[in-house]
Write an enzyme that holds these catalytic residues in place. Structure first.
Site, PDB file in Angstrom:
ATOM      1  N   ASP A  75       2.912  -4.362   8.056  1.00  9.81           N
ATOM      2  CA  ASP A  75       1.707  -3.554   7.901  1.00  9.81           C
ATOM      3  C   ASP A  75       0.519  -4.503   8.053  1.00  9.81           C
ATOM      4  OD1 ASP A  75      -0.506  -2.202   7.053  1.00  9.81           O
ATOM      5  OD2 ASP A  75       0.297  -1.631   5.095  1.00  9.81           O
ATOM      6  N   CYS A 134      -4.710   2.495  -3.626  1.00 14.08           N
ATOM      7  CA  CYS A 134      -3.416   2.926  -3.096  1.00 14.08           C
ATOM      8  C   CYS A 134      -2.322   1.883  -3.326  1.00 14.08           C
ATOM      9  CB  CYS A 134      -3.511   3.281  -1.620  1.00 14.08           C
ATOM     10  SG  CYS A 134      -4.635   4.636  -1.303  1.00 14.08           S
ATOM     11  N   HIS A 186       0.868  -1.176   0.000  1.00 13.35           N
ATOM     12  CA  HIS A 186       0.000   0.000   0.000  1.00 13.35           C
ATOM     13  C   HIS A 186       0.912   1.235   0.000  1.00 13.35           C
ATOM     14  CE1 HIS A 186      -2.825   2.926   1.762  1.00 13.35           C
ATOM     15  NE2 HIS A 186      -3.796   2.114   1.395  1.00 13.35           N
ATOM     16  N   GLN A 200      -4.746  -4.882   7.082  1.00 17.69           N
ATOM     17  CA  GLN A 200      -5.818  -5.741   6.553  1.00 17.69           C
ATOM     18  C   GLN A 200      -5.930  -7.060   7.303  1.00 17.69           C
ATOM     19  OE1 GLN A 200      -8.144  -4.903   4.579  1.00 17.69           O
ATOM     20  NE2 GLN A 200      -7.320  -2.978   3.791  1.00 17.69           N
ATOM     21  N   LYS A 259     -10.591   0.253  10.469  1.00 15.13           N
ATOM     22  CA  LYS A 259     -10.846  -0.956   9.665  1.00 15.13           C
ATOM     23  C   LYS A 259     -11.161  -2.143  10.553  1.00 15.13           C
ATOM     24  CE  LYS A 259      -7.746   0.648   6.145  1.00 15.13           C
ATOM     25  NZ  LYS A 259      -7.726   0.719   4.692  1.00 15.13           N
TER      26      LYS A 259
HETATM   27  C1  LIG Z   1      -2.626  -2.690   3.605  1.00 19.28           C
HETATM   28  C2  LIG Z   1      -2.892  -1.297   4.056  1.00 19.28           C
HETATM   29  N1  LIG Z   1      -1.904  -0.594   4.634  1.00 19.28           N
HETATM   30  C3  LIG Z   1      -2.083   0.652   5.070  1.00 19.28           C
HETATM   31  C4  LIG Z   1      -3.285   1.289   4.953  1.00 19.28           C
HETATM   32  C5  LIG Z   1      -3.410   2.685   5.463  1.00 19.28           C
HETATM   33  O1  LIG Z   1      -4.343   2.762   6.485  1.00 19.28           O
HETATM   34  P1  LIG Z   1      -4.865   4.195   6.951  1.00 19.28           P
HETATM   35  O2  LIG Z   1      -5.409   4.854   5.718  1.00 19.28           O
HETATM   36  O3  LIG Z   1      -5.897   3.907   7.945  1.00 19.28           O
HETATM   37  O4  LIG Z   1      -3.684   4.934   7.468  1.00 19.28           O
HETATM   38  C6  LIG Z   1      -4.360   0.598   4.344  1.00 19.28           C
HETATM   39  C7  LIG Z   1      -5.680   1.196   4.163  1.00 19.28           C
HETATM   40  O5  LIG Z   1      -5.906   2.231   3.604  1.00 19.28           O
HETATM   41  C8  LIG Z   1      -4.154  -0.718   3.901  1.00 19.28           C
HETATM   42  O6  LIG Z   1      -5.138  -1.412   3.327  1.00 19.28           O
END
Ligand SMILES: Cc1ncc(COP(=O)(O)O)c(C=O)c1O
Ligand SMILES: Cc1ncc(COP(=O)(O)O)c(C=O)c1O
Lengths: 400, 156, 400, 156
Positions: A192, A356, A116, A195, A218
């Site tokens: 990370d 993203c 991401h 998910q 999430k």
């Molecule tokens: C795999 C992953 N990493 C990071 C993020 C970033 O999360 P956030 O937008 O809540 O900072 C997301 C979601 O947008 C994600 O799906």
């Protein structure tokens, strides 16, 4: 189906027809979480950590007990959890603090083509310091190709940062093998887990990673709160991330000494209500049982994949994984956003775009895709409605 | 809201078979546009003669049906018109899309009007307005020889 | 008294005896704000900015219209407002981004001895780059001494960052004069407006500052949201602050181009519910009218000061200002935290400590003080209760 | 909750006129403690002889009545006791403050017990526990010759 909690989510009472298939983007909130937030503002509100009076002491206790609840939930016993504003800030914290003290010109960072943007852009900033970023490649099925992992991890590799579960393909990364190699070379690993936390059992101690980042919104909690697990040893080794109230020990005109532990990384007024909502979200997850949630979601995704396989002109992004809570696809000849507009007419919320993950989309030579992601509240009928809307869409665009 | 109002046959046709697609061999103005939400991309090329007439124009890029069709239709309509006329059309287009104004006062052939108006359905789909207006914003940027890419998310 | 809105705050229904005199720390929330948050999670929840579907589009509209509402409320017409997590992050953003591109070894930053740690620690980080920090001194009344301002601002001064209203003395900083000098030398000015926005009319255009930082939770909105006004020209001049989803234009394995405007500085999932709550908070402020609020609060503080002046052994921190919403003091011979415990027994919430202003406290040779700060909901009886509790405290500690 | 239980005369007395206050001329152990919430600061000095007896100890610093009184009382009680005994007292103190345990099994003079127990009222004021325990945490750190200052906010 194994669980039935949909009635606990007010949004589906308000919109009886809503087919919400965008939980990977953000999840809807159960009534217990919504009420907890409401109750906090109505009857318990106070800033945390700074007041001697009872209201403040109680709020602080709720806040801190959320931290303990989280640590227990994720078996995060070998470190502590810092509250941030989202997973993105958590990852920025790691990249900046690690980069500042542990990376020099010529050093390498290992990421993957699945990441991401939030687990790439913060590392990209370090390129200013002449740091190299390498990527574990993705094969045509959308899996990480780790056959050459030992040569990808060189003597110059100083940190590895990887997603736990891809937010495009829904697949689990082969973390165990990668972390094994990393550990043998003493390379810290950042995960990370954005998910993962609401969809599968996470055991940080067993993973033995150094950092684990995720977001509250999430996992059925409020917006405005993220988390970062950090192994004990890094608390001292890192400089603070943001400066301000609450993270200091002593301040004068010439010098500043910083607080220890989590306080060092929690500058300014923290999102008290949002953090506390996380405690209720975890209670919800624990009551529903993560094992049941995983089973339920995997069943829905399996069902969807088998229905999709019977339709023409569906192109998956990578090979879809039945043991997951999401997958992405396109309808040949129709742009994802046009599809999404058709879905919207049928009250189906599905995200269209690159999610993203532009690197992955470019790898598959597409600009965008549609992502179907489920949560605890989804039911088979949601998948049926989705499939019907796909047929409608094809008809409108005169495609088989 | 009826989807067939948005996705009229004319739109589908221009979306699938865009006219004036590709890079002009000779051009003296160009600009890029981008709509981060849909990932729509457009690179517009045009040739403006000394009298201020757009003698030719074309576009490259990718995007949703609305964005591609809008670009295709725009190039057809603007070709051989003056810069001044193009600016008028741009204003009229925004008024049609955003305020649902009709085109009574606009001096176009019947055929041009039909094409132009085929995009009016976007008015009922606020999330897609950016897709339809991107090419027109980019046209304006091309006239102004603006270097920074247009971002329709920020503009609209 | 000119306004009477206490009944709009549920916390005072729950705790009939609560005397909340800690609004400078964080304010209680009106029912309209609490309901807006509740309603958003119940019936409108979606992540913003990323979905094509209706739920997402509506949430995005609510979010963006909060930005417009804020701009109008603060007359912030010559720039835009970035949403952050708190005032602290806003100030860190300015210090880091400005420091990165506009500060070199030997350059000077001008702050004041009144600053909250959040407007000092972020600048302190830049000392690593051999940047000097100077402080406008405070006189014995607690006022900024700007008689030598012209010599404090040297050719090396590259930025000035000052609080709008002190969170210890409640006094307004002589911004107009300082900004005049700064403008004449083309030096950008950053204002920490955290204690101003809910208590006095703020006109950013008229102030003509480059940056203006504040927090939502001190202006009757949710926790978890901060704001930063930034003049237009800085949007391009600054590098991004955090990296991640939402702030990019294009990403590939080698290169990244960033979004323009506010998006460039809003990485990751934003606190949608919290931002939207701010819109309702501003509606509340507009309905109650900031003019009336200021009058009401000044009357309460005047009343308190005159009562305090009649008591023995009260030591103010600086000379208290009747035209403000707060002041700080000590009871001679009793530590502030002991006093605070006594207050707590009478359900009086008053903050004891250095209020994140150690420099100022050290200047006055004290470790801590008690801060009395009022909000829209306070009434004269609150001040009476406070004064009675002070007498009780003195009796307990056998002090006159 | 009765405030006079917390602020007993003995506490007020030790809080206003702390015993063993100042820096020891001769000491072989010392440690610093800090309670960020109240801003309590303590620097503890002690002399441990070869037999493990605390022959002298003193403290400097500032803080609330609870923290100063607790430090003053601790120094009085620990003086001339062995390190081992001091550790036992520390455990007993924490049990008294946090779990409201009584001191039956602790071997102290009647006078010492009264002083020790004068702090038991803190048990009913959870926000002030850190103030009372800071000096004891610091004592432990001094025995261990720990360099990093104790922060009672993180510990308790
Ligand atoms: C795999 C992953 N990493 C990071 C993020 C970033 O999360 P956030 O937008 O809540 O900072 C997301 C979601 O947008 C994600 O799906
Ligand atoms: C003057 C001033 N500046 C900055 C801050 C920091 O605000 P926050 O803690 O919401 O980031 C505060 C409040 O704590 C303050 O009073």
């Amino acid at each position: 189906m194994s669980i039935s909690v949909t009635s606990q989510f007010p949004i589906f009472k308000k919109y009886k027809k809503l087919v919400y298939l965008d939980s990977a983007n953000s999840s809807q909130k159960p009534i217990s979480v919504i009420n907890a937030i409401d109750n906090f503002y109505r009857s318990k509100y106070s800033n945390i950590g700074r007041g001697v009076y009872t209201l403040a002491a109680n709020a602080t206790e709720d806040y801190e007990s959320t931290r303990s609840t989280l640590k227990e939930f994720l078996k995060a016993y070998n470190g502590d959890i810092i509250f941030t504003k989202n997973a993105t800030e958590s990852l920025n914290l790691v990249a900046k603090c690690f980069g500042e003290n542990f990376l020099n010109s010529g050093d390498e960072i290992l990421l993957s083509e699945l990441e991401h943007h939030s687990n790439y852009v913060p590392w990209h900033f370090l390129r200013k310091k002449k740091i190299m970023i390498k990527f574990i490649p993705v094969n045509k099925d959308g899996n990480l190709d780790i056959t050459n992992i030992k040569s990808l991890i060189t003597n110059k590799t100083k940190i590895i940062s990887l997603t736990h579960i891809s937010n495009v393909t829904g697949k689990k990364t082969p973390l165990k093998k990668i972390i094994e190699v990393a550990k043998s070379k003493n390379i810290p690993v950042c995960i990370d887990g954005t998910q993962a936390v609401a969809h599968t059992a996470v055991n940080i101690k067993e993973l033995d990673c150094d950092f684990y980042a995720f977001s509250g919104h999430k996992m059925y909690a409020a917006t405005g709160v993220g988390c970062l697990f950090m192994k004990d040893k890094w608390f001292e080794k890192f400089n603070p991330f943001l400066g301000g109230g609450g993270m200091i020990q002593d301040v004068d005109i010439k010098n500043i000494t910083f607080a220890n532990g989590v306080s060092k990384f929690e500058a300014g007024t923290m999102p008290a209500a949002e953090v506390i909502s996380l405690k209720f979200a975890i209670d919800f997850l624990k009551t529903t049982k993560i094992k049941n949630i995983e089973k339920h979601e995997n069943e829905l995704i399996s069902y969807a994949i088998s229905k999709f396989n019977k339709m023409k002109n569906i192109i998956f992004v990578g090979k879809p994984d039945k043991s997951s809570s999401l997958f992405s696809f396109n309808i040949k000849g129709i742009h994802a956003h046009d599809v999404s507009t058709v879905f919207d007419q049928d009250s189906i919320a599905v995200r269209a775009g690159h999610h993203c993950c532009q690197i992955l989309h470019k790898k598959f030579n597409i600009a965008s895709s549609l992502r179907v992601s489920v949560g605890v509240y989804n039911v088979k009928q949601d998948i049926d409605a989705l499939c019907e809307s796909i047929l409608k869409c094809k008809k409108l665009f005169k495609i088989q | 809201m009826d989807l067939t109002e948005l996705y009229q046959d004319l739109i589908l046709d221009h979306g699938q078979k865009p006219r004036n697609f590709g890079k002009l061999k000779l051009y003296n103005h160009d600009a890029k546009g981008h709509n981060p939400l849909c990932g729509d991309n457009i690179h517009l090329y045009l040739n403006l003669d000394k009298k201020g007439i757009v003698t030719d124009l074309s576009f490259e890029g990718s995007g949703c049906a609305i964005s591609v069709a809008s670009s295709s239709i725009m190039t057809e309509i603007v070709k051989n018109k003056s810069e001044k006329k193009a600016q008028e059309l741009l204003d009229a287009f925004f008024k049609m899309i955003k305020d649902n104004n009709d085109l009574k006062k606009i001096d176009l052939t019947e055929n041009e009007k039909i094409k132009f108006q085929s995009l009016s359905g976007v008015n009922k789909f606020p999330m897609r307005v950016k897709c339809a207006t991107l090419c027109w914003h980019t046209l304006k940027a091309a006239f102004d020889n603006q270097k920074q890419p247009i971002n329709s998310e920020v503009i609209d």
